[in-house]
Design a protein around this motif. Structure first.
Motif, mmCIF file in Angstrom:
data_model
loop_
_atom_site.group_PDB
_atom_site.id
_atom_site.type_symbol
_atom_site.label_atom_id
_atom_site.label_comp_id
_atom_site.label_asym_id
_atom_site.label_seq_id
_atom_site.Cartn_x
_atom_site.Cartn_y
_atom_site.Cartn_z
ATOM 1 N N MET A 1 51.712 49.358 29.558
ATOM 2 C CA MET A 1 51.429 49.436 30.894
ATOM 3 C C MET A 1 50.361 48.468 31.521
ATOM 4 N N PRO A 2 50.664 47.469 32.122
ATOM 5 C CA PRO A 2 49.329 46.555 32.324
ATOM 6 C C PRO A 2 48.425 47.195 33.263
ATOM 7 N N GLU A 3 47.095 46.731 33.057
ATOM 8 C CA GLU A 3 46.112 47.200 34.094
ATOM 9 C C GLU A 3 46.100 46.175 35.193
ATOM 10 N N TYR A 4 45.803 46.714 36.319
ATOM 11 C CA TYR A 4 45.604 45.814 37.717
ATOM 12 C C TYR A 4 44.247 45.392 37.754
ATOM 13 N N VAL A 5 43.956 44.001 38.193
ATOM 14 C CA VAL A 5 42.777 43.616 38.432
ATOM 15 C C VAL A 5 42.749 42.485 39.713
ATOM 16 N N GLY A 6 41.936 42.887 40.647
ATOM 17 C CA GLY A 6 41.797 41.878 41.880
ATOM 18 C C GLY A 6 41.366 40.534 41.285
ATOM 19 N N ILE A 7 41.570 39.673 42.197
ATOM 20 C CA ILE A 7 41.063 38.271 41.846
ATOM 21 C C ILE A 7 39.581 38.104 41.930
ATOM 22 N N ARG A 8 38.796 38.931 42.514
ATOM 23 C CA ARG A 8 37.289 38.837 42.491
ATOM 24 C C ARG A 8 36.747 39.297 41.194
ATOM 25 N N MET A 9 37.443 40.525 40.827
ATOM 26 C CA MET A 9 37.226 41.262 39.670
ATOM 27 C C MET A 9 37.657 40.135 38.360
ATOM 28 N N LEU A 10 38.579 39.489 38.598
ATOM 29 C CA LEU A 10 39.052 38.551 37.275
ATOM 30 C C LEU A 10 38.054 37.300 37.302
ATOM 31 N N LYS A 11 37.540 36.895 38.417
ATOM 32 C CA LYS A 11 36.388 35.876 38.496
ATOM 33 C C LYS A 11 35.173 36.367 37.915
ATOM 34 N N ALA A 12 34.645 37.552 37.956
ATOM 35 C CA ALA A 12 33.523 38.200 37.732
ATOM 36 C C ALA A 12 33.595 38.611 36.191
ATOM 37 N N ARG A 13 34.706 38.785 35.613
ATOM 38 C CA ARG A 13 35.018 39.375 34.302
ATOM 39 C C ARG A 13 35.916 38.561 33.452
ATOM 40 N N ALA A 14 35.961 37.200 33.762
ATOM 41 C CA ALA A 14 37.024 36.614 33.147
ATOM 42 C C ALA A 14 37.018 36.585 31.563
ATOM 43 N N GLY A 15 35.514 36.356 31.144
ATOM 44 C CA GLY A 15 35.579 36.211 29.502
ATOM 45 C C GLY A 15 35.864 37.601 29.104
ATOM 46 N N GLU A 16 35.470 38.709 29.645
ATOM 47 C CA GLU A 16 36.061 40.079 28.961
ATOM 48 C C GLU A 16 37.415 40.353 29.096
ATOM 49 N N ILE A 17 38.033 39.841 30.159
ATOM 50 C CA ILE A 17 39.345 40.195 30.391
ATOM 51 C C ILE A 17 40.250 39.199 29.353
ATOM 52 N N VAL A 18 39.731 38.060 29.096
ATOM 53 C CA VAL A 18 40.322 37.217 28.049
ATOM 54 C C VAL A 18 40.254 37.771 26.788
ATOM 55 N N ARG A 19 39.155 38.163 26.507
ATOM 56 C CA ARG A 19 39.128 39.055 25.213
ATOM 57 C C ARG A 19 39.974 40.065 24.967
ATOM 58 N N ASN A 20 40.095 40.779 26.131
ATOM 59 C CA ASN A 20 40.890 42.044 26.186
ATOM 60 C C ASN A 20 42.450 41.610 25.837
ATOM 61 N N VAL A 21 42.792 40.450 26.506
ATOM 62 C CA VAL A 21 44.417 39.973 26.491
ATOM 63 C C VAL A 21 44.277 39.493 24.607
ATOM 64 N N GLN A 22 43.283 38.939 24.218
ATOM 65 C CA GLN A 22 43.474 38.600 22.972
ATOM 66 C C GLN A 22 43.757 39.923 22.025
ATOM 67 N N ARG A 23 43.499 41.059 22.380
ATOM 68 C CA ARG A 23 43.477 42.072 21.457
ATOM 69 C C ARG A 23 44.690 42.873 22.263
ATOM 70 N N GLY A 24 45.605 42.348 22.989
ATOM 71 C CA GLY A 24 47.078 42.877 23.312
ATOM 72 C C GLY A 24 46.871 43.258 24.563
ATOM 73 N N MET A 25 46.015 43.564 25.416
ATOM 74 C CA MET A 25 46.057 43.940 26.656
ATOM 75 C C MET A 25 46.731 43.225 27.667
ATOM 76 N N ARG A 26 47.468 43.522 28.749
ATOM 77 C CA ARG A 26 48.047 42.851 29.633
ATOM 78 C C ARG A 26 47.476 43.176 31.083
ATOM 79 N N TYR A 27 47.306 42.273 31.856
ATOM 80 C CA TYR A 27 46.700 42.525 33.288
ATOM 81 C C TYR A 27 47.625 41.902 34.471
ATOM 82 N N VAL A 28 47.814 42.613 35.449
ATOM 83 C CA VAL A 28 48.586 42.318 36.795
ATOM 84 C C VAL A 28 47.410 41.801 37.590
ATOM 85 N N VAL A 29 47.440 40.496 38.097
ATOM 86 C CA VAL A 29 46.176 40.130 38.978
ATOM 87 C C VAL A 29 46.802 40.218 40.454
ATOM 88 N N SER A 30 45.939 40.674 41.340
ATOM 89 C CA SER A 30 46.452 40.840 42.740
ATOM 90 C C SER A 30 45.490 40.133 43.704
#
Length: 81
Positions: A1-30
């Motif tokens: 199940m993907p995790e939802y993340v707002g565009i502002r949160m994506l901008k603020a935590r982009a590095g962390e989110i990309v590292r999580n994606v490398q580990r297999g996580m999925r995100y829905v950006v809103s």
């Protein structure tokens, strides 16, 4: 199940989110609560497929008939002017 993340949160935590994606996580950006994008891991290309691609290119190149005695460098110099 993907995790939802707002565009502002994506901008603020982009590095962390990309590292999580490398580990297999999925995100829905809103944006304003509306889903607009999906961030998912890229599937790695198996080594055998990479080799197959190079072999295909090599075979295709061997089918070409060059009608010149010029070297590749000479041809490039000619094209470049």
């Amino acid at each position: 199940m993907p995790e939802y993340v707002g565009i502002r949160m994506l901008k603020a935590r982009a590095g962390e989110i990309v590292r999580n994606v490398q580990r297999g996580m999925r995100y829905v950006v809103s944006i304003r609560g509306r889903p607009v994008a999906l961030i998912i891991p890229v599937e790695p290309v198996p080594e055998s497929e990479k080799q197959d691609a190079w072999e295909s290119l090599y075979r295709a190149g061997s089918l070409l008939e060059w009608k010149t005695s010029q070297t590749t460098e000479e041809l490039l110099d000619e094209v470049r002017g």
